[in-house]
Every structure is written in C-alpha cells, then in structure tokens.
Scaffold this active site. Structure first.
Site, PDB file in Angstrom:
ATOM      1  CB  VAL A   1      -0.985   0.024   1.192  1.00 59.81           C
ATOM      2  CG1 VAL A   1      -2.029  -1.064   1.060  1.00 59.81           C
ATOM      3  CG2 VAL A   1      -0.268  -0.072   2.527  1.00 59.81           C
TER       4      VAL A   1
ATOM      5  CG  HIS B   1      -1.306 -10.930  15.639  1.00 63.64           C
ATOM      6  ND1 HIS B   1      -2.297 -11.771  16.093  1.00 63.64           N
ATOM      7  CD2 HIS B   1      -1.943  -9.884  15.049  1.00 63.64           C
ATOM      8  CE1 HIS B   1      -3.478 -11.254  15.797  1.00 63.64           C
ATOM      9  NE2 HIS B   1      -3.293 -10.108  15.166  1.00 63.64           N
TER      10      HIS B   1
ATOM     11  CD  GLU C   1      -9.012  -4.789  14.341  1.00 66.24           C
ATOM     12  OE1 GLU C   1      -7.841  -4.432  14.570  1.00 66.24           O
ATOM     13  OE2 GLU C   1      -9.391  -5.164  13.221  1.00 66.24           O
TER      14      GLU C   1
ATOM     15  CG  ASP D   1      16.138  -7.098   1.508  1.00 69.02           C
ATOM     16  OD1 ASP D   1      16.396  -7.908   2.419  1.00 69.02           O
ATOM     17  OD2 ASP D   1      15.597  -7.425   0.443  1.00 69.02           O
TER      18      ASP D   1
ATOM     19  CG  HIS E   1       1.499  -9.186  13.169  1.00 65.89           C
ATOM     20  ND1 HIS E   1       1.075  -9.741  11.976  1.00 65.89           N
ATOM     21  CD2 HIS E   1       0.695  -8.098  13.383  1.00 65.89           C
ATOM     22  CE1 HIS E   1       0.073  -9.034  11.491  1.00 65.89           C
ATOM     23  NE2 HIS E   1      -0.170  -8.021  12.311  1.00 65.89           N
TER      24      HIS E   1
ATOM     25  NE  ARG F   1       0.747  -2.741  13.490  1.00 66.22           N
ATOM     26  CZ  ARG F   1      -0.355  -3.442  13.202  1.00 66.22           C
ATOM     27  NH1 ARG F   1      -1.510  -2.817  13.048  1.00 66.22           N
ATOM     28  NH2 ARG F   1      -0.298  -4.749  13.077  1.00 66.22           N
TER      29      ARG F   1
ATOM     30  NE  ARG G   1      -2.750  -6.337  16.878  1.00 70.60           N
ATOM     31  CZ  ARG G   1      -2.620  -6.142  15.568  1.00 70.60           C
ATOM     32  NH1 ARG G   1      -1.420  -5.988  15.052  1.00 70.60           N
ATOM     33  NH2 ARG G   1      -3.673  -6.105  14.788  1.00 70.60           N
TER      34      ARG G   1
ATOM     35  CD  GLN H   1      -6.491 -12.629   8.750  1.00 73.18           C
ATOM     36  OE1 GLN H   1      -6.893 -12.554   9.905  1.00 73.18           O
ATOM     37  NE2 GLN H   1      -6.039 -13.757   8.230  1.00 73.18           N
TER      38      GLN H   1
END
Length: 452
Positions: free
Chosen positions: A14, A226, A111, A205, A327, A362, A267, A46
C-alpha cells in the site's frame, strides 16, 4: 528497464502504490518488487483500517494510539495520521476500494485497545481489497514501469545524497539505476524470524543497507508479536487470526477450556498473557473460541473460516489452537514527518520506516492507515519540489554509467559483494540482528543506570 528515472519505488504494497499514485504524472517512475505483486504483507492484512469517525473521536483515537504505544509515540506523527485519515479513506473509495456497508452506510468494527468502533473493513481480507485496487490504479499509469522479481541490493550514494539503487533483475543481471529520488516501501523484517505472519522474502533489506551507509534507524528492537496465529507444527509463515475476531467477541481459553485474560487489551499485553498461560499449562498453544461471537462467523470471517476448515477445524463448532508469532515491526529507518530519511533524496514509508506513530506497540489496524498517510506525504514533498521544465535536471547533468569500475570509484561499491546472493542476504540479516541486540543492550544499560 532504463538506466535513469525520476523516482524509484522499492516495494508494491500500500505504501509503494499510494506513493506512485501521488507523484506528478510527468515523472518517470520505476516500481520494483522482490517477488510477485500479490506477495506483499499489505495483501495479508485482515482486520481493517482505522479512521477518525468524526470530530468528537479525535481525542479518543489519539489517546488509544498513545496508550497502546506506551506513550513512546511521536505526538506530531500521531496527530498527522489521525487528521489525515478521512481524506485517505475518501481517496481509497475513489480508487474503487469497497468497504463493508449496511443500508449504504459504512460499517465500523472494534479491535483490541480501541475505545470505540472506528475500523473500516472488507470482510476479513481488507488488505487484499485495498492493495489490489491500488495496484490496478498504478498499472493504469503510463508513467510507471513495474518490474516484479527484481531485488534491490544496495543504493548509489556519495554519502551526501541518494542517487539511485543497485538491483538484480529476474534474469540475474546486476544493474545500476539512477534516480532523483528513491522511496523505500519494502516491508518489515519477518523473514529473519523462524515463526512470523510475514512473507519470508521480507527480510529488512532496506535496514541492512541503511546500516551499511550510516543512515539512521529508530526503535529497531520494537517488534510486535501478534497474539493469535493458527498453531501448526509445520515451520513457515503463520496464518494470522485477525484482531477483529476478538473484537467481535471471541475468547481465549486455557487447556481446561477456561477463559484466562481480557482479549481486548493491547497486543503485547495479550501476547504476554498467552505466553504465561502456555508456560503454566506446559502447552504449545492456547485455544480461541468463536462461539461467543453474536454474528454468523462464516460470513463475517469467510477467509478465516475456510482456512481453519482446510486445517481440520470448524470454527462454528470448536475452538482453534493459537499461538503468538512475530507480526509487525514498529521500528525501522528513521524518517521525518515527510518520510525523508537522514540521507537526502531517500524516503522510506510503511513498515520499512519509523516515524514514531506506533511507539513501543502498534494499535490494531493503524498499520495500513499510517503507511498510506506517510507514503502520500513523501510523494507530496517530491511533487512540491517538482519544477516544470526543470524536472530531472540534476539527473540529466549527472554522469550516468553502467561501468562498474567507475561506479566502484564514485560510490565505493564492490560488485563482487553481490555475486553470492544467499551469502549476501545472510550477511544482511546478521547486520539487522546485530543492530537489534545492540539496541536492547543499550536499553538494558540505561535501565540499570537509572536503577543505580
């Protein structure tokens, strides 16, 4: 592929796509990806994408993000992300992205660590929906050359600015590519871990190259685990069970099928609780039950339902085994509010970069939003510096060559370094691990000093 472009974008998730769509249409752009277009982590997202629902949601959204990040976030970056969110969503919709709606109105879900429902989604494949539509729009641009299976091995720099990249093409040829600006949008570091939700070719990289050239990094030891990935004895990429599952009501169970934690905590907190429970029960996983969800899970989470069914679990009837896995990377190449690195004309966006939005952890579904907002800002800065009739002037005045003797003298690169590709990438991985270990050691020493 030519030898000269106005902008080279490394990565087609994105961040890379959104940047390409924001650049001047007169600019000649080269976009490369290490694998196939669909093999970016953006495709794997997801849950959804956050958005400020209304003016009254700003303070809560800001506080949720800061609290999840343990208040180590950069306040200015968080502010920019939130205030830019509605414009990003409007643009995505204009590009053809479809979000779930009810009676024509956008649906919002919730969430972990969110104080309200502010997450837009497309079933349980939001990342695939957004990324695929952005890729379609990019492929329509006549000024963009897109190459898959093309790997960035290094950058061309005289230590004063970035002047291009060194790539290995799909047929194995080593090529210099000169550019006025380079945007790194090449993902995270999941590929250096044994268990990760990331594609294995995403091995950080850009970070290894940044370390080599003295480009600053930030928070390189801030790696998010995660809490819920589908447990498997087979090594390789872990299948992620979306945060939205717990947001809709799923619960975590121990080996006695008893609930043991609040599933809607941040998380890192939930992951820690699972690890403690696994140690207490002497098990390799815990269980996740979908039965408390008051929705038809086969319709709300069709992709997860199918994947679990393929693995022998019917989520409508039984819990599934889950385990935490690497994750997301909150650290990365240090960038300013316009995504420019400490090396002029080199930008970084998405998981490759660190602008401080996420802090030490995050907040769920902030990743797609943050990537889009700051990729757009990188492209906007390049566009603002674009002067009609003078575009590419510096590039055209530069001596362009593919003579490796000259390149070696000018940029201090050694083509022999890239001949053995597996060894080269192993060295890159070790460079990243060294940086992570050094950062952890520095933090440990700092804490000990404070305690003393």
């Amino acid at each position: 592929m030519k030898m000269c472009y106005d902008v080279v974008i490394v990565g087609c998730g994105v961040a890379g796509c959104y940047a390409a769509l924001h650049l001047p249409k007169e600019a000649e752009v080269l976009m490369i990806t290490k694998a196939e277009p669909e093999e970016s982590d953006s495709f794997l997202a997801q849950g959804g994408i956050c958005v400020q629902k209304n003016a009254n949601d700003y303070e809560a959204f800001y506080e949720d993000t800061m609290r999840a990040g343990h208040y180590e976030n950069t306040p200015e970056s968080v502010d920019i992300m939130i205030r830019s969110s509605r414009d990003v969503i409007d643009r995505l919709i204009s590009y053809g992205v479809e979000f779930n709606r009810k009676n024509g109105e956008l649906c919002y879900t919730k969430e972990g660590a969110h104080s309200t429902n502010r997450i837009l989604f497309h079933d349980d494949i939001t990342g695939q929906e957004i990324t695929s539509k952005l890729l379609e729009r990019v492929m329509e641009l006549p000024n963009v050359t897109f190459l898959s299976n093309t790997t960035m091995l290094d950058i061309l720099t005289d230590k004063k600015q970035c002047e291009g990249v060194i790539v290995r093409t799909g047929d194995g040829k080593l090529r210099p590519v000169f550019a006025e600006n380079v945007i790194w949008a090449c993902g995270g570091i999941g590929g250096i871990y044994k268990n990760s939700t990331n594609f294995p070719h995403l091995t950080g990289d850009a970070l290894a190259i940044a370390i080599k050239h003295g480009i600053e990094l930030k928070n390189v030891n801030y790696v998010q685990i995660h809490p819920t990935t589908l447990y498997s004895k087979t090594p390789g990429r872990r299948f992620l069970i979306s945060e939205s599952v717990r947001g809709e009501g799923a619960v975590l169970l121990d080996c006695r099928m008893k609930r043991f934690t609040d599933e809607l905590q941040p998380r890192d907190v939930v992951s820690a609780a699972i690890f403690r429970q696994m140690e207490k029960d002497h098990t390799n996983h815990v269980w996740l039950s979908f039965t408390p969800i008051p929705l038809d899970v086969t319709k709300r989470f069709p992709n997860i339902y199918k994947k679990c069914l393929d693995e022998g679990y019917d989520i409508t009837k039984e819990p599934i085994p889950v385990v935490p896995a690497q994750h997301y990377f909150m650290g990365g190449v240090k960038v300013d509010l316009n995504s420019e690195t400490t090396l002029p004309h080199l930008y970084a966006a998405g998981e490759t970069s660190c602008n401080g939005v996420h802090g030490a952890n995050r907040l769920a579904s902030n990743s797609l939003l943050e990537s889009l907002v700051f990729a757009g800002r990188a492209a906007d800065k390049i566009a603002k510096e674009w002067k009609s009739g003078e575009a590419g002037e510096g590039r055209n005045q530069r001596s362009v060559t593919d003579d490796w003797k000259i390149l070696s003298q000018r940029y201090h690169v050694n083509p022999k370094e890239y001949e053995d590709v597996p060894t080269y990438f192993e060295n890159c991985k070790e460079r990243i691990w060294d940086a992570i270990r050094k950062e952890e050691e520095n933090e440990s020493n700092h804490k000990n000093t404070k305690c003393g």
